[in-house]
Design a protein around this motif. Structure first.
Motif, mmCIF file in Angstrom:
data_model
loop_
_atom_site.group_PDB
_atom_site.id
_atom_site.type_symbol
_atom_site.label_atom_id
_atom_site.label_comp_id
_atom_site.label_asym_id
_atom_site.label_seq_id
_atom_site.Cartn_x
_atom_site.Cartn_y
_atom_site.Cartn_z
ATOM 1 N N ASN A 194 0.822 -1.215 0.000
ATOM 2 C CA ASN A 194 0.000 0.000 0.000
ATOM 3 C C ASN A 194 0.852 1.260 0.000
ATOM 4 O OD1 ASN A 194 0.981 -0.061 2.562
ATOM 5 N ND2 ASN A 194 -0.959 -0.507 3.560
ATOM 6 N N GLY A 204 3.202 3.541 3.845
ATOM 7 C CA GLY A 204 1.840 3.460 3.318
ATOM 8 C C GLY A 204 0.777 4.131 4.144
ATOM 9 N N CYS A 205 1.092 5.249 4.784
ATOM 10 C CA CYS A 205 0.050 5.943 5.542
ATOM 11 C C CYS A 205 -0.855 6.753 4.614
ATOM 12 C CB CYS A 205 0.645 6.852 6.613
ATOM 13 S SG CYS A 205 1.638 8.219 6.007
ATOM 14 N N GLY A 206 -0.269 7.278 3.535
ATOM 15 C CA GLY A 206 -1.076 8.028 2.575
ATOM 16 C C GLY A 206 -1.223 9.502 2.893
ATOM 17 N N THR A 207 -0.475 9.975 3.879
ATOM 18 C CA THR A 207 -0.595 11.384 4.255
ATOM 19 C C THR A 207 -0.145 12.312 3.120
ATOM 20 O OG1 THR A 207 -0.264 10.775 6.539
ATOM 21 C CG2 THR A 207 0.074 13.078 6.019
ATOM 22 N N VAL A 241 -0.351 11.619 0.011
ATOM 23 C CA VAL A 241 -1.330 11.512 -1.075
ATOM 24 C C VAL A 241 -2.413 12.569 -0.876
ATOM 25 C CG1 VAL A 241 -2.815 9.925 -2.318
ATOM 26 C CG2 VAL A 241 -0.882 9.032 -1.019
ATOM 27 N N ALA A 242 -2.887 12.633 0.383
ATOM 28 C CA ALA A 242 -3.956 13.595 0.675
ATOM 29 C C ALA A 242 -3.428 15.019 0.619
ATOM 30 C CB ALA A 242 -4.538 13.305 2.054
ATOM 31 N N GLN A 269 -1.797 6.207 -3.870
ATOM 32 C CA GLN A 269 -1.459 5.125 -2.939
ATOM 33 C C GLN A 269 -2.086 3.834 -3.438
ATOM 34 O OE1 GLN A 269 -3.046 5.469 1.050
ATOM 35 N NE2 GLN A 269 -1.726 3.853 1.839
ATOM 36 N N PHE A 297 -5.358 2.178 -1.939
ATOM 37 C CA PHE A 297 -6.211 3.265 -1.440
ATOM 38 C C PHE A 297 -6.137 4.439 -2.416
ATOM 39 C CE2 PHE A 297 -5.328 0.640 2.187
ATOM 40 C CZ PHE A 297 -6.554 0.557 2.821
ATOM 41 N N GLU A 298 -6.355 4.147 -3.689
ATOM 42 C CA GLU A 298 -6.328 5.185 -4.720
ATOM 43 C C GLU A 298 -7.529 6.110 -4.527
ATOM 44 O OE1 GLU A 298 -4.022 5.417 -7.027
ATOM 45 O OE2 GLU A 298 -3.094 3.436 -7.196
ATOM 46 N N ASP A 299 -7.364 7.359 -4.955
ATOM 47 C CA ASP A 299 -8.483 8.305 -4.880
ATOM 48 C C ASP A 299 -9.741 7.726 -5.524
ATOM 49 O OD1 ASP A 299 -7.171 10.207 -3.481
ATOM 50 O OD2 ASP A 299 -6.883 11.604 -5.152
ATOM 51 N N ILE A 315 -11.568 5.283 -3.370
ATOM 52 C CA ILE A 315 -12.311 5.846 -2.235
ATOM 53 C C ILE A 315 -13.520 6.647 -2.725
ATOM 54 C CG2 ILE A 315 -12.149 7.399 -0.245
ATOM 55 C CD1 ILE A 315 -9.225 6.376 0.012
ATOM 56 N N PHE A 316 -13.317 7.392 -3.813
ATOM 57 C CA PHE A 316 -14.466 8.128 -4.359
ATOM 58 C C PHE A 316 -15.559 7.169 -4.822
ATOM 59 C CE2 PHE A 316 -11.570 11.900 -5.130
ATOM 60 C CZ PHE A 316 -12.235 12.714 -4.218
ATOM 61 N N GLU A 342 -16.093 4.206 -3.617
ATOM 62 C CA GLU A 342 -16.683 3.641 -2.404
ATOM 63 C C GLU A 342 -17.773 4.600 -1.902
ATOM 64 O OE1 GLU A 342 -13.460 2.306 0.046
ATOM 65 O OE2 GLU A 342 -14.801 1.384 1.506
ATOM 66 N N GLY A 359 -4.490 10.468 8.110
ATOM 67 C CA GLY A 359 -3.747 11.375 7.235
ATOM 68 C C GLY A 359 -4.023 11.142 5.762
ATOM 69 N N ARG A 360 -4.568 9.969 5.425
ATOM 70 C CA ARG A 360 -4.901 9.682 4.028
ATOM 71 C C ARG A 360 -6.166 10.421 3.600
ATOM 72 N NH1 ARG A 360 -5.821 9.889 -0.325
ATOM 73 N NH2 ARG A 360 -5.960 8.347 -2.007
#
Lengths: 670, 169
Positions: A589, A631-634, A636-637, A646, A649-651, A654-655, A657, B52-53
């Motif tokens: 991830n 792989g926290c993704g901070t 990315v956001a 990521q 956990f791609e944008d 999540i969108f 979802e 944070g994600r």
């Protein structure tokens, strides 16, 4: 960068699990399957009693082959429990394991809701979200990292000792770090152990010397872990080694220096004897201390305080081991796995002032009594009270700092049994009348109940009731000059006043004072009580949420010696399993940069706590080192250009979802 | 969004989207499950590795698609599995909160909570509290408002189009 390959047409296989009655009794599983069948791209929708069973998993394989499925969704329990199981099943079925999405309808739905309609509705919403999401899944490569075979064990009590020996005997290099000057922990202070009445030192000290002499164990006492960096398989640990002012290599533990110290008598409270005796500034914690090395307490040593000592100790040492200039050192080691066995502390009896600890000299804690009855204790095993008397009557108060909403709500599990043991020892040493004041006797353990029966035959008295107070206020002549325990005897329904000469408080077990700091150091979690949190209360009792870090013994919760040893063995086995496999699979991830979109603004650089992101100054683009990314993704956001993605956990995942979750329903008001 | 408060249908139930971090709050929700802590069925959890994600856009998107409330759960400050992801979250969400206020979205509709892995009870309390608050606030119903606003704009668009046509002619 993996593109948006979808393998052509999306064909989803959907499986909903009854989990026996666990899901089925709250969620209408059939309705969920029927609902899923109508959702776009869903080719197969099935319900099954236990999806995690072999036939359940095989269903997936059969359907993949028969219906050419390329995405799988399982609605069952938490992904933290079975995601790995189903990914493996998906992989066995010939698909990339990441073409899978799990829907949690047990922990998040059936176990927390009662209304079937609402629960089923929620399950449907979650399923719809997964159906939308899984279409965006892409095949990923599993990430593997190598495991450094060296192990760090923190804490040299019985759990740490056992774990270190197990690993060392399996041929692994172990560093055992202990904060105190000797290993042995609480167990070294105990006199006998229940229910067998083995002498604690007799069974512990051979293990302590094995640790010292084992070629695979590096023992660092009087040392503390200062920092931990890295991740499973590759931890870099810095250990602070406090100065003993004695050269450990030279000292042979002859103790001549202690003998010759300018202090004729000890003046400092002796930690090992829990304050019941005094020690000198140069001392060894106890005769069998391991390592057999003395140490100097700079707080009280005259040489440290004034520099004007005659230093008779230096003269006495024919090996020139004393070194007043010794400095603290910091050693760095690399290990692959870590076992925390940092133990517990006993409840501070002063927190229950009605029991008079600290006020009446003849009120003792159980740990003090352990030392008092011990042959190498402050009185040489003679039971002499603080006022010089020998007790004719003793009262043992159970559950001090346990099962009490004013202090600690938990049962400390060991106090009943050690109280019985102490009752036996006190009787044996003094022939006193011994009264146990208890709430319940919890003698659950192999031959524990039999030990209780034995005590009943020894004419030990048992009074069922929580003690109200311990007082020296005599109302009867027989109570003059003695302590009076006032308690309701709930068996006969009267309040009793029992005059005694000695009170023993069976103090409970608590997390170490600095357990919070330690868990932050190792990045693990604590339960609300402050004990270290295991990954799963039943199925992963020695694992933590941080891969490669295991817990053993009373740092995880109150437990006795056999349980601590069992856990230590389990933790060692888990570490061995990792080491012998040689590598571990990590979630793929990690984050990655889509270079075309990156503007080189450097926003992400400051967001990464692992310094995994650098800026390629030539290309003026950010680059992520996948080996360092956790792989926290901070980032990315935080990327203003949307250039960082990521895996898993791609944008768009999540969108989608969200779009699935919130798709307008016929029931909606608009 | 005080003007033309939409009347909830009798069957209306608040919808909460909950973004929970894998290590603390999601685990706490699992613990709530294992401990059978019954609570309102209104929250739908989306698992992320770290709070944070959570891109503020996710939250805006959730509202835009019809969520009545958004709950974001992470580890307690100082306890982040990724050391400091939750601090980054806090920073972003403070800004987002101001923005939501400017949009007229009531502050109770977005909640940031630190819930550790052992606080299953807290998951229950927060979801129950938030559900009750949203019940009092009523639906946000952004998708319908968007549709209404589009309808309002329609005549204007027509008018504009015809003016342009006339000018062109």
């Amino acid at each position: 960068m993996p593109g948006k390959q979808t393998n052509g047409e999306i064909r989803i296989g959907f499986y909903v699990c009854h989990c026996g009655h666990n899901i089925g009794q709250t969620v209408d599983v059939k309705a969920v399957a029927a609902y899923a069948e109508k959702l776009p791209h869903v080719v197969v929708a099935r319900e099954y009693k236990y999806m995690c069973s072999d036939p359940g998993q095989e269903l997936i394989g059969e359907d993949v082959r028969a219906s050419k499925l390329n995405r799988i969704i399982v609605a069952s329990c938490s992904p933290l429990l079975h995601e790995h199981t189903f990914r493996t099943a998906v992989e066995k079925a010939g698909l990339n394991p990441f073409f899978f999405q799990m829907v949690n309808i047990r922990e998040n739905v059936s176990w927390v809701h009662t209304d079937t309609a609402a629960a089923t509705q929620k399950a449907n919403d979650l399923v719809r979200a997964a159906v939308h999401r899984v279409a965006h899944h892409v095949p990923l490569e599993k990430k593997h990292v190598a495991i450094d075979p060296a192990v760090l064990v923190v804490g040299g009590g019985i759990a740490g000792i056992h774990a270190a020996l197990t690993l060392a005997n399996a041929g692994k290099k172990v560093t055992l770090v202990e904060r105190e000057a000797t290993i042995g922990g609480h167990m070294a202070k105990f006199d006998k152990t229940f229910p067998t009445l083995d002498c604690a030192a007799c069974i512990l000290t051979p293990k302590m010397s094995q640790v010292k002499n084992h070629p695979n164990i590096t023992l660092w006492t009087y040392s503390e872990v200062a920092s931990v960096e890295g991740f499973v398989g590759n931890y870099t640990v810095r250990v602070r080694r406090k100065p003993r002012y004695i050269n450990e290599e030279l000292c042979v533990g002859c103790m001549e220096c202690i003998e010759k110290c300018v202090y004729k008598e000890g003046k400092t409270s002796d930690e090992f004897n829990v304050g019941l005796s005094k020690r000198k500034p140069v001392y060894i914690p106890f005769p069998q201390a391991t390592p057999q090395v003395v140490l100097i307490d700079p707080e009280v040593c005259i040489e440290f305080k004034s520099g004007k000592c005659k230093k008779t100790c230096v003269e006495a040492c024919d090996r020139d081991a004393i070194d007043f200039k010794q400095k603290e050192t910091v050693e760095e080691i690399r290990v692959g796995t870590i076992i925390l066995a940092t133990g517990f502390k006993t409840f501070d009896a002063r927190r229950v002032p009605v029991y008079g600890y600290g006020k009446y000299p003849n009120v003792y804690t159980s740990l003090e009594v352990e030392r008092l009855v011990n042959a190498s204790g402050p009185t040489g095993g003679e039971l002499i009270l603080r006022d010089g008397r020998r007790p004719k009557t003793v009262g043992i108060i159970h559950c001090v700092g346990s099962r009490d909403k004013n202090t600690n709500r938990w049962c400390s599990r060991t106090c009943c049994m050690y109280s019985l043991k102490l009752a036996h020892l006190l009787k044996e040493h003094t022939d006193a009348e011994v009264y146990n004041f208890y709430i319940d006797i919890r003698a659950a353990g192999k031959t524990y109940e039999e030990f209780y029966d034995k005590l009943l035959e020894e004419n030990i008295h048992f009074i069922r009731g929580r003690v109200a107070e311990v007082t020296d206020w005599a109302v009867r002549p027989s109570e003059e000059g003695r302590l009076v325990i006032r308690a309701e005897d709930t068996m006969i329904g009267i309040v009793r006043r029992v005059p005694v000469d000695m009170v023993v408080l069976a103090v409970g077990m608590e997390p170490q004072t600095d357990a919070g700091d330690v868990r932050r150091l190792f990045n693990i979690s604590c339960s609300t009580e402050g004990f270290f949190l295991e990954r799963h209360p039943k199925l992963a009792p020695v694992d933590t949420f941080t891969d490669g870090i295991f817990i053993a013994g009373a740092c995880q919760g109150p437990k006795d010696i056999p349980d601590s040893v069992a856990q230590a063995g389990a933790a060692a086995a888990q570490a061995l399993a990792l080491i012998d496999r040689g590598e571990i699979e990590l979630e793929p991830n990690t984050a990655y940069v889509e270079a075309e979109l990156c503007s080189g603004c450097k926003t992400c650089l400051g967001l990464c706590p692992y310094h995994a992101i650098t800026r390629n100054e030539e290309l003026k683009k950010a680059e992520i080192n996948e080996a360092l990314c956790k792989g926290c993704g901070t980032c990315v956001a935080g990327c203003p250009s949307g250039a960082i993605h990521q895996h898993l956990f791609e944008d768009d995942m999540i969108f989608s979802e969200l779009s699935g979750l919130l798709e307008p329903q016929p029931a909606d008001c608009c | 969004m005080n003007e033309q408060q939409p009347q909830p249908a009798p069957s209306w139930e608040p919808r909460i989207v909950a973004f929970f971090c894998n290590w603390c709050t999601y685990t706490a929700a699992d613990l709530a499950g294992v401990s059978r802590l019954r609570h309102a069925p209104n929250a739908r959890i989306i698992r992320v590795m770290c709070s944070g994600r959570v891109d503020p856009q996710f939250i805006l998107e959730a509202f835009a698609r019809g969520a009545d409330g958004v709950l974001l759960g992470g580890c307690h400050p100082g306890d982040c599995h990724y050391m400091e992801g939750n601090y980054k979250t806090l920073r972003r969400m403070e800004l987002l909160k101001r923005m939501l206020a400017q949009f007229g979205i009531e502050e109770q509709r977005f909640r940031l909570e630190w819930i550790s892995a052992s606080e299953g009870e807290r998951v229950k309390t927060v979801i129950n509290e938030m559900t009750e608050q949203l019940r009092t606030l009523g639906p946000l119903a952004l998708p319908r408002r968007f549709a209404d606003w589009d309808k309002e704009l329609e005549p204007l668009a027509h008018a504009l189009a015809s003016t342009e046509e006339a000018a062109h002619a």
